[in-house]
Design an enzyme around this catalytic site. Structure first.
Site, PDB file in Angstrom:
ATOM      1  N   LYS A 114       0.849  -1.208   0.000  1.00  0.00           N
ATOM      2  CA  LYS A 114       0.000   0.000   0.000  1.00  0.00           C
ATOM      3  C   LYS A 114       0.884   1.257   0.000  1.00  0.00           C
ATOM      4  O   LYS A 114       0.604   2.244  -0.701  1.00  0.00           O
ATOM      5  CB  LYS A 114      -0.928  -0.024   1.219  1.00  0.00           C
ATOM      6  N   GLU A 153       1.541   6.722  -6.716  1.00  0.00           N
ATOM      7  CA  GLU A 153       0.469   7.730  -6.847  1.00  0.00           C
ATOM      8  C   GLU A 153       1.068   9.149  -6.824  1.00  0.00           C
ATOM      9  O   GLU A 153       0.705  10.004  -7.645  1.00  0.00           O
ATOM     10  CB  GLU A 153      -0.504   7.515  -5.687  1.00  0.00           C
TER      11      GLU A 153
END
Ligand code: 3PG
Length: 276
Positions: A31, A38
């Site tokens: 994650k 991102e």
């Protein structure tokens, strides 16, 4: 050893957005890396938006069309799609493009920094993520220098003129330019950045044409010159009245309701960005 959890069966399409990834902190690590990627994608989109807007002069209607087009081709992706929605959105109070009213200061919760730190520890180069993190910092701290910030955060009480004098004296980074930097700090000890000293600022500005030519040549020749490019980009960002971090804030608010600040009124704002 813990048993591997049973997961929903994969059906048509990309399948469920979850999986058992491994023992210990494996899931958290994945994650974290996702968020680092991102950050990099958001920085790339912000730079592209800036080049099209400030560079080529496209207005927001044209920008929205360009990003909508991107999302119908090779670049089709969630972040490109939401960028097209963001660029299309008008402010209900002023009628202006909403993204233009968002402060160009990008917030962060820290996962991009963790990714950069983890990559440094592992010896894996992730320069785009590193730059994305640094540029979020730059958007928030464009008036401060690293040592001055360290001095405040760690109570070092550093005198930057003394630091410059010591570095000038006999250490490995000694250089003639340190004389000018020392003179600038002696003249104006509270300068947030020596580039803001008129004499030194003029001197650096006078060299930027050559610097740009060198970077352009590196690009044309296909030779990597990341430090030359990054330091020129730093200079350009530092002297920019506005950076494209407003788009990153809009994206963060779109997918995470992280809110944004506006240039024309105080407070934290959230928009339901989905087109009606
Ligand atoms: C998310 O919503 O995916 C993350 O919170 C984004 O990270 P950031 O808030 O540090 O940009």
């Amino acid at each position: 050893m813990a048993a591997t959890p049973t997961l929903p069966t994969r059906t048509a399409g990309p399948g469920p957005c979850l999986a058992y990834l491994g023992p210990g902190a494996a899931g958290h690590f994945v994650k974290m890396a996702h968020n680092g990627i991102e950050y990099a994608l958001e920085q790339l989109l912000a730079e592209s938006y800036d080049l099209l807007h400030r560079g080529l002069g496209l207005d927001f209607e044209e920008l929205a069309k360009v990003f909508t087009g991107y999302n119908q081709g090779l670049l089709k992706s969630y972040l490109v799609e939401i960028t097209s929605h963001i660029l299309n959105r008008r402010d209900e109070h002023t009628g202006q493009p909403l993204v233009a009213l968002i402060q160009d200061v990008a917030g962060q919760k820290g996962t991009g920094i963790w990714t950069s730190k983890a990559a440094l520890d592992l010896g894996i180069p992730v320069p785009t993520i590193d730059i994305a993190v640094a540029w979020r910092h730059l958007s928030a701290l464009k008036e401060e220098r690293v040592l001055r910030r360290a001095s405040e955060v760690y109570d070092y009480n550093l005198d930057l003129a003394t630091v410059t004098r010591v570095w000038r004296g006999g250490c490995i980074i000694r250089a003639a330019l340190l004389e000018d930097i020392l003179a600038a700090y002696r003249d104006r000890p509270d300068l947030p950045n020596f580039l803001l000293h008129p004499d030194l600022g003029r001197k650096v500005a006078g060299r930027q044409g050559d610097w740009r030519e060198v970077v352009k040549a590196a690009i044309d020749w296909g030779l990597p010159a990341p430090a030359l490019m990054a330091s020129l980009a730093y200079l350009d960002a530092y002297r920019s009245r506005r950076l494209p971090a407003n788009l990153i804030q809009a994206q963060r608010d779109y997918f995470g309701a992280h809110t944004y600040e506006r240039v024309d009124r105080d407070g934290a704002f959230h928009t339901d960005w989905l087109p009606g």
